[in-house]
Design an enzyme around this catalytic site. Structure first.
Site, PDB file in Angstrom:
ATOM      1  N   GLY A   1      -8.731  -8.073  -1.602  1.00 25.26           N
ATOM      2  CA  GLY A   1      -9.888  -7.210  -1.867  1.00 25.26           C
ATOM      3  C   GLY A   1     -11.076  -7.580  -1.003  1.00 25.26           C
ATOM      4  O   GLY A   1     -11.684  -8.635  -1.189  1.00 25.26           O
TER       5      GLY A   1
ATOM      6  N   THR B   1       0.854  -1.189   0.000  1.00 22.67           N
ATOM      7  CA  THR B   1       0.000   0.000   0.000  1.00 22.67           C
ATOM      8  C   THR B   1       0.889   1.238   0.000  1.00 22.67           C
ATOM      9  O   THR B   1       1.769   1.382   0.852  1.00 22.67           O
ATOM     10  CB  THR B   1      -0.927   0.041   1.239  1.00 22.67           C
ATOM     11  OG1 THR B   1      -0.146  -0.034   2.414  1.00 22.67           O
ATOM     12  CG2 THR B   1      -1.944  -1.088   1.219  1.00 22.67           C
ATOM     13  N   GLY B   2       0.633   2.115  -0.951  1.00 24.34           N
ATOM     14  CA  GLY B   2       1.395   3.355  -1.035  1.00 24.34           C
ATOM     15  C   GLY B   2       1.106   4.252   0.154  1.00 24.34           C
ATOM     16  O   GLY B   2       0.025   4.196   0.752  1.00 24.34           O
TER      17      GLY B   2
ATOM     18  N   ARG C   1      -6.521  -2.501   3.542  1.00 21.26           N
ATOM     19  CA  ARG C   1      -7.090  -1.554   4.519  1.00 21.26           C
ATOM     20  C   ARG C   1      -7.096  -2.081   5.950  1.00 21.26           C
ATOM     21  O   ARG C   1      -6.820  -1.287   6.869  1.00 21.26           O
ATOM     22  CB  ARG C   1      -8.474  -1.136   4.054  1.00 21.26           C
ATOM     23  CG  ARG C   1      -8.406  -0.346   2.727  1.00 21.26           C
ATOM     24  CD  ARG C   1      -9.778  -0.066   2.195  1.00 21.26           C
ATOM     25  NE  ARG C   1      -9.767   0.594   0.903  1.00 21.26           N
ATOM     26  CZ  ARG C   1      -9.832  -0.045  -0.280  1.00 21.26           C
ATOM     27  NH1 ARG C   1      -9.875  -1.359  -0.324  1.00 21.26           N
ATOM     28  NH2 ARG C   1      -9.848   0.644  -1.413  1.00 21.26           N
TER      29      ARG C   1
ATOM     30  N   TYR D   1       5.958  -1.224  -9.308  1.00 22.83           N
ATOM     31  CA  TYR D   1       5.219  -0.509 -10.352  1.00 22.83           C
ATOM     32  C   TYR D   1       6.223  -0.256 -11.454  1.00 22.83           C
ATOM     33  O   TYR D   1       7.366   0.155 -11.179  1.00 22.83           O
ATOM     34  CB  TYR D   1       4.712   0.831  -9.834  1.00 22.83           C
ATOM     35  CG  TYR D   1       3.405   0.777  -9.088  1.00 22.83           C
ATOM     36  CD1 TYR D   1       2.303   0.088  -9.599  1.00 22.83           C
ATOM     37  CD2 TYR D   1       3.241   1.451  -7.887  1.00 22.83           C
ATOM     38  CE1 TYR D   1       1.096   0.069  -8.922  1.00 22.83           C
ATOM     39  CE2 TYR D   1       2.030   1.445  -7.203  1.00 22.83           C
ATOM     40  CZ  TYR D   1       0.961   0.752  -7.730  1.00 22.83           C
ATOM     41  OH  TYR D   1      -0.227   0.735  -7.063  1.00 22.83           O
TER      42      TYR D   1
ATOM     43  N   HIS E   1      -7.389  -4.193  -7.202  1.00 20.73           N
ATOM     44  CA  HIS E   1      -6.703  -3.089  -6.525  1.00 20.73           C
ATOM     45  C   HIS E   1      -7.591  -2.495  -5.423  1.00 20.73           C
ATOM     46  O   HIS E   1      -7.601  -1.282  -5.193  1.00 20.73           O
ATOM     47  CB  HIS E   1      -6.328  -2.007  -7.550  1.00 20.73           C
ATOM     48  CG  HIS E   1      -5.013  -1.335  -7.282  1.00 20.73           C
ATOM     49  ND1 HIS E   1      -3.844  -1.682  -7.902  1.00 20.73           N
ATOM     50  CD2 HIS E   1      -4.683  -0.329  -6.433  1.00 20.73           C
ATOM     51  CE1 HIS E   1      -2.860  -0.903  -7.478  1.00 20.73           C
ATOM     52  NE2 HIS E   1      -3.337  -0.084  -6.563  1.00 20.73           N
TER      53      HIS E   1
ATOM     54  N   ARG F   1      -9.913   8.705  -7.853  1.00 19.06           N
ATOM     55  CA  ARG F   1     -10.605   8.639  -6.564  1.00 19.06           C
ATOM     56  C   ARG F   1     -10.951  10.068  -6.188  1.00 19.06           C
ATOM     57  O   ARG F   1     -10.071  10.889  -5.925  1.00 19.06           O
ATOM     58  CB  ARG F   1      -9.702   7.992  -5.523  1.00 19.06           C
ATOM     59  CG  ARG F   1      -9.291   6.578  -5.952  1.00 19.06           C
ATOM     60  CD  ARG F   1      -7.920   6.182  -5.471  1.00 19.06           C
ATOM     61  NE  ARG F   1      -7.343   5.164  -6.343  1.00 19.06           N
ATOM     62  CZ  ARG F   1      -6.048   4.872  -6.373  1.00 19.06           C
ATOM     63  NH1 ARG F   1      -5.199   5.500  -5.599  1.00 19.06           N
ATOM     64  NH2 ARG F   1      -5.603   3.944  -7.196  1.00 19.06           N
TER      65      ARG F   1
ATOM     66  N   LYS G   1       0.181  -9.279  -9.806  1.00 23.70           N
ATOM     67  CA  LYS G   1      -0.947  -8.771  -9.014  1.00 23.70           C
ATOM     68  C   LYS G   1      -1.920  -7.979  -9.881  1.00 23.70           C
ATOM     69  O   LYS G   1      -1.494  -7.141 -10.676  1.00 23.70           O
ATOM     70  CB  LYS G   1      -0.384  -7.861  -7.914  1.00 23.70           C
ATOM     71  CG  LYS G   1      -1.414  -7.160  -7.055  1.00 23.70           C
ATOM     72  CD  LYS G   1      -0.730  -6.447  -5.905  1.00 23.70           C
ATOM     73  CE  LYS G   1      -1.721  -5.826  -4.951  1.00 23.70           C
ATOM     74  NZ  LYS G   1      -2.321  -4.599  -5.446  1.00 23.70           N
TER      75      LYS G   1
ATOM     76  N   THR H   1       2.728  -5.309 -10.099  1.00 24.71           N
ATOM     77  CA  THR H   1       1.324  -4.880 -10.187  1.00 24.71           C
ATOM     78  C   THR H   1       0.978  -4.561 -11.629  1.00 24.71           C
ATOM     79  O   THR H   1       1.620  -3.719 -12.263  1.00 24.71           O
ATOM     80  CB  THR H   1       1.081  -3.666  -9.278  1.00 24.71           C
ATOM     81  OG1 THR H   1       1.333  -4.074  -7.939  1.00 24.71           O
ATOM     82  CG2 THR H   1      -0.356  -3.168  -9.390  1.00 24.71           C
TER      83      THR H   1
ATOM     84  N   SER I   1       5.402  -1.474  -0.870  1.00 21.47           N
ATOM     85  CA  SER I   1       5.011  -0.841  -2.133  1.00 21.47           C
ATOM     86  C   SER I   1       6.158  -0.015  -2.715  1.00 21.47           C
ATOM     87  O   SER I   1       6.949   0.577  -1.968  1.00 21.47           O
ATOM     88  CB  SER I   1       3.818   0.084  -1.879  1.00 21.47           C
ATOM     89  OG  SER I   1       3.636   0.979  -2.962  1.00 21.47           O
TER      90      SER I   1
HETATM   91  C1  LIG Z   1      -4.288   3.114   0.540  1.00 18.24           C
HETATM   92  C2  LIG Z   1      -3.972   2.040  -0.449  1.00 18.24           C
HETATM   93  C3  LIG Z   1      -2.801   2.135  -1.176  1.00 18.24           C
HETATM   94  C4  LIG Z   1      -2.483   1.134  -2.095  1.00 18.24           C
HETATM   95  N1  LIG Z   1      -1.294   1.197  -2.765  1.00 18.24           N
HETATM   96  C5  LIG Z   1      -0.926   0.171  -3.560  1.00 18.24           C
HETATM   97  C6  LIG Z   1       0.361   0.148  -4.137  1.00 18.24           C
HETATM   98  O1  LIG Z   1       1.175   1.031  -3.925  1.00 18.24           O
HETATM   99  N2  LIG Z   1       0.677  -0.915  -4.931  1.00 18.24           N
HETATM  100  C7  LIG Z   1      -0.209  -1.929  -5.188  1.00 18.24           C
HETATM  101  O2  LIG Z   1       0.117  -2.867  -5.918  1.00 18.24           O
HETATM  102  N3  LIG Z   1      -1.426  -1.938  -4.620  1.00 18.24           N
HETATM  103  C8  LIG Z   1      -1.799  -0.923  -3.800  1.00 18.24           C
HETATM  104  N4  LIG Z   1      -3.022  -0.949  -3.199  1.00 18.24           N
HETATM  105  C9  LIG Z   1      -3.903  -2.111  -3.395  1.00 18.24           C
HETATM  106  C10 LIG Z   1      -3.617  -3.176  -2.342  1.00 18.24           C
HETATM  107  O3  LIG Z   1      -2.380  -3.785  -2.566  1.00 18.24           O
HETATM  108  C11 LIG Z   1      -4.685  -4.272  -2.350  1.00 18.24           C
HETATM  109  O4  LIG Z   1      -4.864  -4.738  -3.652  1.00 18.24           O
HETATM  110  C12 LIG Z   1      -6.025  -3.799  -1.778  1.00 18.24           C
HETATM  111  O5  LIG Z   1      -5.834  -2.911  -0.718  1.00 18.24           O
HETATM  112  C13 LIG Z   1      -6.812  -4.995  -1.290  1.00 18.24           C
HETATM  113  O6  LIG Z   1      -8.060  -4.610  -0.847  1.00 18.24           O
HETATM  114  P1  LIG Z   1      -8.422  -4.343   0.695  1.00 18.24           P
HETATM  115  O7  LIG Z   1      -7.873  -3.010   1.017  1.00 18.24           O
HETATM  116  O8  LIG Z   1      -9.913  -4.380   0.668  1.00 18.24           O
HETATM  117  O9  LIG Z   1      -7.799  -5.436   1.528  1.00 18.24           O
HETATM  118  C14 LIG Z   1      -3.372   0.049  -2.292  1.00 18.24           C
HETATM  119  C15 LIG Z   1      -4.542  -0.030  -1.544  1.00 18.24           C
HETATM  120  C16 LIG Z   1      -4.842   0.952  -0.627  1.00 18.24           C
HETATM  121  C17 LIG Z   1      -6.103   0.825   0.176  1.00 18.24           C
END
Ligand SMILES: Cc1cc2nc3c(=O)[nH]c(=O)nc-3n(C[C@H](O)[C@H](O)[C@H](O)COP(=O)(O)O)c2cc1C
Length: 381
Positions: free
Chosen positions: A308, A79-80, A331, A130, A276, A165, A252, A156, A107
């Site tokens: 997810g 997560t970024g 999350r 990325y 995502h 968003r 991913k 990814t 990330s």
């Molecule tokens: C705040 C946030 C930042 C994210 N940043 C990235 C990221 O940098 N790289 C990536 O591959 N996925 C990113 N994702 C997606 C997550 O890796 C993941 O697919 C997703 O959060 C899964 O769903 P969930 O939040 O319902 O568990 C991000 C998700 C969130 C919520």
């Protein structure tokens, strides 16, 4: 609030502690957020078989993901900006994951760098890539992950361009926050977050700034993403990355069976069935609803993982029952991190572990490796 008992409790606590722009950054999906909602809602449609009078002692959730031992089939998703939910957030989350015996995935767009994570962990973590247009930068990033002894690369595939968003635009999201009236008001109401943040030097994109050519300030995430991420990314690039990396590779963001087969053709070790977290193509189906189709398409050729919408250990068990070898939470751990730092991530993992363990027992199983579609009473997918 008293001790958090659910992921929803952690979310409530995070909302109180984290400035709005960063809380909303986590709690948002693309456009109407319909896919974001579907990810959670569709788990509730799956019903479990209640079994009784079977031996429920000596239970085990331990298993493997891509050949790595895990104490339960749950990893922390990349997560970024996790370091904006809490100061030094990625380092805290990585330590919590290591103690819990589950993989941590860093990330590319993290605040703490690959080297920061390596400096506070003793076991290998995973790195999410990325792919940017600047291939020299990608080569160096992969090399840094190798030097840091990362044990898997997660590429990814579903963010060649950024889904919109609305909340991020309205809140003026940036890292570090830009000084505007809007951001000042968001920060003024979160003094504990601000105090922590003042004590760390990590407030920018640690993997990027100072490493990518001509990048010194990355405060506007969406502008930089639009400029740098490669919209021409192809399966040939995945093969190039696989050869360059030479280690375990996970792709991913797969939601379609044709793409799943193409992923299997690359020789990758696993795919993550993912949209995502509903942050890219609004209107795409939930990831859990697509899992059976993906398992049918490639489950005999590679591991199929899922993320997810997981908000409980029950959700993990349902995903495993439908064929996932592993799952990831985004999350749920971010809410824990925002709420209570490292302790909050540990709490999130413990909540999920306990729910999974009790659910497994009440379904009449003692070993997560024996959980299959047999535990499902109704599967609408
Ligand atoms: C705040 C946030 C930042 C994210 N940043 C990235 C990221 O940098 N790289 C990536 O591959 N996925 C990113 N994702 C997606 C997550 O890796 C993941 O697919 C997703 O959060 C899964 O769903 P969930 O939040 O319902 O568990 C991000 C998700 C969130 C919520």
């Amino acid at each position: 609030m008293s001790k958090p008992l659910t992921i929803a409790d952690l979310k409530t606590m995070a909302r109180r502690r984290v400035p709005k722009m960063f809380f909303d950054y986590a709690d948002s999906g693309a456009w109407t957020e319909s896919t974001y909602r579907a990810n959670e809602d569709d788990f509730a449609k799956i019903k479990l078989r209640q079994r009784v009078l079977v031996d429920m002692t000596n239970r085990s959730l331990a298993t493997q993901m891509i050949g790595h031992d895990v104490s339960m089939p749950v990893a922390l998703a990349p997560t970024g900006l996790a370091g904006m939910q809490h100061a030094d957030g990625e380092m805290l989350a990585a330590k919590a994951a290591e103690e819990a015996g589950v993989p941590f995935t860093l990330s590319t767009m993290s605040i703490c760098s690959i080297e920061d994570i390596a400096s506070v962990t003793t076991k290998p973590f995973w790195f999410q890539l990325y792919v940017m247009k600047d291939r020299g930068f990608i080569e160096r990033l992969i090399e840094r992950a190798r030097i840091a002894k990362c044990s898997a690369l997660v590429v990814t595939a579903d963010l060649q361009i950024l889904g919109q968003r609305h909340k991020d635009l309205r809140n003026g999201l940036s890292a570090p926050p830009k000084w505007t009236l809007n951001s000042a008001m968001q920060l003024a109401t979160k003094p504990f977050w601000c105090l922590d943040m003042l004590q760390t030097k990590r407030r920018g994109f640690g993997n990027i700034v100072g490493h990518a050519s001509n990048v010194s300030d990355l405060s506007s995430l969406s502008a930089w993403t639009a400029e740098q991420f490669d919209p021409r990314l192809s399966w040939d690039d995945i093969r190039w990355i696989k050869d360059l990396w030479g280690g375990k590779l996970i792709i991913k963001g797969i939601l379609d069976d044709e793409d799943a087969r193409a992923a299997a053709d690359t020789g990758a070790d696993a795919i993550i069935v993912s949209n995502h977290g509903g942050r890219q193509l609004d209107g795409a189906p939930s990831s859990i609803s697509m899992l059976p189709k993906m398992v049918a398409a490639v489950g005999d050729r590679m591991e199929v993982h899922l993320d997810g919408g997981i908000r409980s250990g029950q959700d993990v068990l349902k995903a495993v029952a439908l064929g996932a070898k592993g799952t990831y939470i985004g999350r749920p751990f971010l809410y824990g991190l925002g709420a209570m730092g490292k302790e909050g991530v540990t709490t999130a993992l413990e909540i999920i572990r306990k729910e999974m363990d009790i659910t497994m027992a009440l379904c009449g199983k003692r070993d997560i490796k024996d959980v299959n579609s047999n535990v499902i009473a109704q599967n609408p997918f």
